[in-house]
Design an enzyme around this catalytic site. Structure first.
Site, PDB file in Angstrom:
ATOM      1  N   CYS A  99       1.321  -8.737  14.859  1.00 44.62           N
ATOM      2  CA  CYS A  99       2.725  -8.936  14.488  1.00 44.62           C
ATOM      3  C   CYS A  99       3.637  -8.002  15.291  1.00 44.62           C
ATOM      4  CB  CYS A  99       2.817  -8.665  12.993  1.00 44.62           C
ATOM      5  SG  CYS A  99       4.422  -8.231  12.430  1.00 44.62           S
ATOM      6  N   CYS A 149       2.857 -13.174   3.957  1.00 41.34           N
ATOM      7  CA  CYS A 149       3.772 -13.059   5.097  1.00 41.34           C
ATOM      8  C   CYS A 149       3.534 -14.251   6.037  1.00 41.34           C
ATOM      9  CB  CYS A 149       3.522 -11.753   5.838  1.00 41.34           C
ATOM     10  SG  CYS A 149       4.576 -11.610   7.287  1.00 41.34           S
ATOM     11  N   GLU A 181      -6.080  -8.398   3.930  1.00 43.79           N
ATOM     12  CA  GLU A 181      -5.583  -9.426   4.862  1.00 43.79           C
ATOM     13  C   GLU A 181      -6.748 -10.063   5.625  1.00 43.79           C
ATOM     14  OE1 GLU A 181      -2.514  -8.280   7.777  1.00 43.79           O
ATOM     15  OE2 GLU A 181      -3.520  -9.693   9.122  1.00 43.79           O
ATOM     16  N   SER A 187       5.003  -0.175   5.105  1.00 41.04           N
ATOM     17  CA  SER A 187       5.055  -0.301   3.649  1.00 41.04           C
ATOM     18  C   SER A 187       5.705   0.931   2.999  1.00 41.04           C
ATOM     19  CB  SER A 187       3.637  -0.509   3.109  1.00 41.04           C
ATOM     20  OG  SER A 187       2.762   0.456   3.660  1.00 41.04           O
ATOM     21  N   HIS A 230       0.839  -1.198   0.000  1.00 42.94           N
ATOM     22  CA  HIS A 230       0.000   0.000   0.000  1.00 42.94           C
ATOM     23  C   HIS A 230       0.875   1.250   0.000  1.00 42.94           C
ATOM     24  CE1 HIS A 230      -3.678  -2.403   1.556  1.00 42.94           C
ATOM     25  NE2 HIS A 230      -3.615  -2.368   0.255  1.00 42.94           N
ATOM     26  N   HIS A 288     -10.238  -4.849   4.537  1.00 43.41           N
ATOM     27  CA  HIS A 288      -8.800  -4.995   4.297  1.00 43.41           C
ATOM     28  C   HIS A 288      -8.509  -6.378   3.688  1.00 43.41           C
ATOM     29  CE1 HIS A 288      -4.487  -5.154   4.941  1.00 43.41           C
ATOM     30  NE2 HIS A 288      -4.534  -3.842   5.091  1.00 43.41           N
ATOM     31  N   THR A 335      -3.025  -8.656  11.606  1.00 45.55           N
ATOM     32  CA  THR A 335      -1.675  -8.529  12.184  1.00 45.55           C
ATOM     33  C   THR A 335      -1.303  -7.094  12.567  1.00 45.55           C
ATOM     34  OG1 THR A 335      -0.802  -8.377   9.946  1.00 45.55           O
ATOM     35  CG2 THR A 335      -0.724 -10.541  10.993  1.00 45.55           C
TER      36      THR A 335
END
Ligand code: SF4
Length: 288
Positions: A192, A98, A128, A264, A43, A126, A164
Site C-alpha cells: 500500500c 481496507c 491480514e 494505527s 493495533h 498477522h 500491504t
C-alpha cells in the site's frame, strides 16, 4: 542556560486512509448501540480503550454473538469462512476491510482460479495475511524472508501477492528468489502507498536527526517496521506507545529529535509525545 532542542515530526505519520475510515465508521456505528469487533479494531491499545468506552467491544470469536448483533470486520479483513459463519449466525456485518487489502484478497483468489500456487509475502500470524490466505487455496504458502525459501522445490507456476505493509526491499528480494524457483511467475505488487510513504518519510527523517522516537502499538506490524528502518539507518531509536515512557537519559546530547508514528497511531497520542518532548518533562520510571 537550557540547551534548545529541535523536535521534527515525519512528513507522513499516523493514521492512514484505511484506519481513519475504520475508526470513524466504528464510532458512528456505536452511537446507535453496542457493536462488536472481531479482534482489536486497530493495533493500538490506547485507541482500542477509547473505542471500548464508546461502545465498540472486541471479541475473539463469534461464539457469544446473537442474531442481529452488529459485527465489525476490521481493516485487515477476514477469510471467507469467517464471513460465511457471520452470515449463518444472522449477524449484521459492518465490513471495514481496507479496499487495498480487499484487492490483495481478490488477486489471490484470481491467481488460485488461474492455477497458480500462491505465495503471500508477509508475517505468518498477522490477521491480514490470514485473511488473504483464506482466498489463496490450501497449498498457499507464507514467506516472511528469503531464508524461508531455502530447500523449496522448483514450481511450475507461482503467483505472488504481498501483505500491504511489507517493505519493497524484502518483497523484491523474495520475488527475485522465486524467479529462480519457478517456470512461470506472476506477481501482484499489493504493497500500500501509505506504507511506502510512511517508510520513506521515516528513513529520510532518521538520516537528519540524532535520535528517533517511533510512536505506536508494540503489536503493530507497520510500527515495528518503522523501528527497524530507523535502526538500519544507524539511529538510536525508541519505540514508545505513550509520552509517559520517554526517559530523560535518552535525550542526553540530542539536539535534533525525530518523531514518527505507525499507520494505527492516533493524532492525540502523537500530539502528547510532541508536547512532552517540547516541554522536556520525562519519566524517571523504568520502561517495560
Ligand atoms: S496501511 Fe494501507 S492497506 Fe493498511 S489499512 Fe492503511 S491504507 Fe489500508
Amino acid at each position: 542556560m537550557k540547551k534548545s532542542r529541535e523536535i521534527i515530526l515525519a512528513d507522513k505519520a499516523g493514521f492512514c486512509f484505511g484506519v481513519k475510515r475504520a475508526i470513524n465508521t466504528a464510532f458512528k456505528a456505536a452511537a446507535g448501540g453496542k457493536v462488536y469487533c472481531l479482534g482489536p479494531l486497530i493495533h493500538n491499545p490506547q485507541e482500542v480503550d477509547r473505542l471500548r468506552r464508546e461502545g465498540v467491544e472486541t471479541v475473539d470469536d463469534l461464539k457469544t454473538l446473537k442474531p442481529g448483533d452488529s459485527l465489525i470486520i476490521r481493516s485487515h479483513g477476514v477469510p471467507p469462512s469467517v464471513l460465511r459463519q457471520a452470515h449463518d449466525k444472522d449477524l449484521t456485518i459492518i465490513d471495514l476491510t481496507c479496499p487495498f487489502v480487499g484487492k490483495a484478497q481478490r488477486f489471490a483468489e484470481r491467481l488460485q482460479i488461474e492455477g497458480y500456487r500462491i505465495v503471500v509475502v508477509g508475517e505468518k500470524k498477522h490477521p491480514e495475511v490470514q485473511s488473504i490466505i483464506g482466498y489463496a487455496g490450501e497449498d498457499a504458502i507464507v514467506v516472511e524472508t528469503p531464508a524461508d525459501l531455502e530447500g523449496m522445490k522448483a514450481q511450475r507456476r507461482l503467483g505472488v501477492v504481498a501483505q500491504t505493509t511489507q517493505s519493497y526491499s524484502n518483497f523484491s528480494e523474495i520475488v527475485l528468489e522465486l524467479l529462480r524457483l519457478s517456470k512461470e511467475l506472476k506477481v501482484y505488487n499489493t504493497i500500500c502507498n501509505s506504507t511506502t510513504e510512511r517508510q520513506n518519510a521515516t528513513r529520510s527523517l532518521a538520516g537528519r536527526v540524532d535520535i528517533m522516537f517511533v510512536v505506536g502499538g508494540r503489536n503493530s506490524a507497520n510500527t515495528t517496521r518503522l523501528v527497524s528502518l530507523c535502526r538500519e539507518e544507524g539511529k538510536p531509536t525508541y519505540h514508545i506507545e505513550v509520552a509517559d515512557e520517554i526517559r530523560q537519559e535518552w535525550l542526553q546530547g540530542a539536539s535534533k529529535i525525530g518523531v514518527t508514528a505507525g499507520a494505527s497511531t492516533p493524532d492525540w497520542v502523537i500530539e502528547g509525545v510532541l508536547k512532552r518532548l517540547r516541554e522536556g518533562h520525562t519519566s524517571k520510571q523504568p520502561v517495560r
